[in-house]
Structures are given as C-alpha cells and as structure tokens.
Design a protein around this motif. Structure first.
Motif, PDB file in Angstrom:
ATOM      1  N   HIS A  92      55.470   7.108  70.682  1.00 31.96           N
ATOM      2  CA  HIS A  92      56.585   6.152  70.709  1.00 31.96           C
ATOM      3  C   HIS A  92      57.871   6.787  71.214  1.00 31.96           C
ATOM      4  N   TYR A 103      59.062  18.515  64.163  1.00 32.92           N
ATOM      5  CA  TYR A 103      57.714  18.547  63.588  1.00 32.92           C
ATOM      6  C   TYR A 103      57.389  19.988  63.224  1.00 32.92           C
ATOM      7  N   HIS A 140      57.107  10.697  72.232  1.00 29.53           N
ATOM      8  CA  HIS A 140      56.293  11.799  71.736  1.00 29.53           C
ATOM      9  C   HIS A 140      55.013  11.300  71.088  1.00 29.53           C
ATOM     10  N   HIS A 162      61.441   2.647  65.814  1.00 25.46           N
ATOM     11  CA  HIS A 162      60.263   3.031  66.610  1.00 25.46           C
ATOM     12  C   HIS A 162      59.942   1.983  67.663  1.00 25.46           C
TER      13      HIS A 162
END
Ligand code: MN
Length: 191
Positions: A92, A103, A140, A162
């Motif tokens: 998204h 992350y 990503h 999102h």
C-alpha cells in the motif's frame, strides 16, 4: 479488546516474537483475498481449490488515528509461493503519502519492496535483527523468501491512512521469484 491507555503509555511484551497476538486485534489475509496479486493467477485458483491457506496476518492495538500518535504492531507473513512467486503482503501507499514507516525484523528473511509515484524502486533485504526504513512517498510490500514465518514489528504515523487500491490495479514494478532455489528480484511482467 484494547485495554491500553494511549494517554498514559503502556508496555507490550514482544519476547515471544508474536507477543502482541494475545492482546491485539488481528487481521488475516487468506489466499482467496489475494486473487490478482500474484503473477501466476491460474496457480492461485488451483491452490485455493485445495485449501484456502493463511498468507499473512497483522496485529494492531487500536491506536487513535490522530496526528502525533504512532501506530505499531506486528506482521506475520507465512512461508510459501504462488507458482514461483513468494508469498507477500498486498502492499500500500499511505493516504498521507509523505509519511514514513519503520519495520524491524524479529524473525525470518525476505524483502521490503518499495516504489514511489515517480516509478523509483527499492528492494531491501529483511533479516532478523535488522530494521528497514520505508521513506515518505514509497508504497511498500513485504515478501517472505525463507522457510519460516517472517515476523516484523512496524510503526508509522497513526493518521497516515492506507491506500491499497493504487497498488491493487497494477502491482509493483518489481517482483520476487524463486529461480532455481534462489530469491531473485525482477521486473514484473504485468507492467
Ligand atoms: Mn504502511
């Protein structure tokens, strides 16, 4: 479901890798929800007809979607392939496109596949114990290239939002395939 206090703070136990799973709300994505995402679409139908397996799930704590807060949670992406293409998340953009995300890989191996609206692409390896910074402006997606679940901690601006639709229509420019037992990043033939 959410017994946490976003005004006073709270602690979360990640010692089991998936510690969030006991208290957080989970969202699951099965193969049947991933149609059209993989290149070899005929293969996915064949797989679903046998068993509609779980591809990934993510756990969130219900952070208020407001400026200044940080949403965070875990993603568990299971090992597997559709044809030669490794299991991956849908991917998204953020609605507020200029918001970044971090992350951190708790276990497993894979790739963070990224691209921006201008068509610049980046694919960074995900390895347990390492962090990947997704810059502002980049869509990503994570890909599991290993044989065990890829478990990631993530955090992003709580009001980012999102946008799955932009990616769903055409996919990413790069895909990750198993070529004779080796994970290779290559051009998406659907582009
Ligand atoms: Mn994101």
């Amino acid at each position: 479901m959410n017994q946490f206090d976003w005004e006073k703070g709270f602690a979360v136990d990640f010692s089991t890798g998936t510690g969030l799973s006991k208290t957080a709300k989970s969202t699951k994505r099965f193969l049947s929800q991933m149609k059209g995402i993989f290149c070899e679409n005929d293969k996915i139908e064949e797989m679903i007809s046998k068993e509609d397996i779980l591809v990934y799930e993510f756990y969130e704590l219900g952070c208020p979607e407001r400026a200044g807060d940080l949403a965070f949670g875990t993603t568990i992406l299971y090992p597997g392939k559709v044809g030669s293409e490794f299991f991956m998340t849908k991917g998204h953009f953020h609605v507020q496109i200029d918001t970044a995300e971090v992350y951190y890989a708790l276990s497993g191996t894979g790739y963070m596949v990224m691209e921006n609206m201008a068509g610049d692409t980046e694919c960074l390896p995900l390895t347990a114990g390492e962090a990947v910074y997704v810059p502002r402006g980049y869509a990503h997606r994570t890909v599991n290239t290993g044989g065990v679940p890829l478990i990631l901690f993530f955090t992003f601006a709580a009001d980012a939002g999102h946008d799955y639709g932009t990616i769903e229509t055409k996919g990413f420019r790069k895909i990750v395939r198993d070529v004779d037992g080796v994970a290779k990043v290559m051009d998406n033939p659907k582009w």
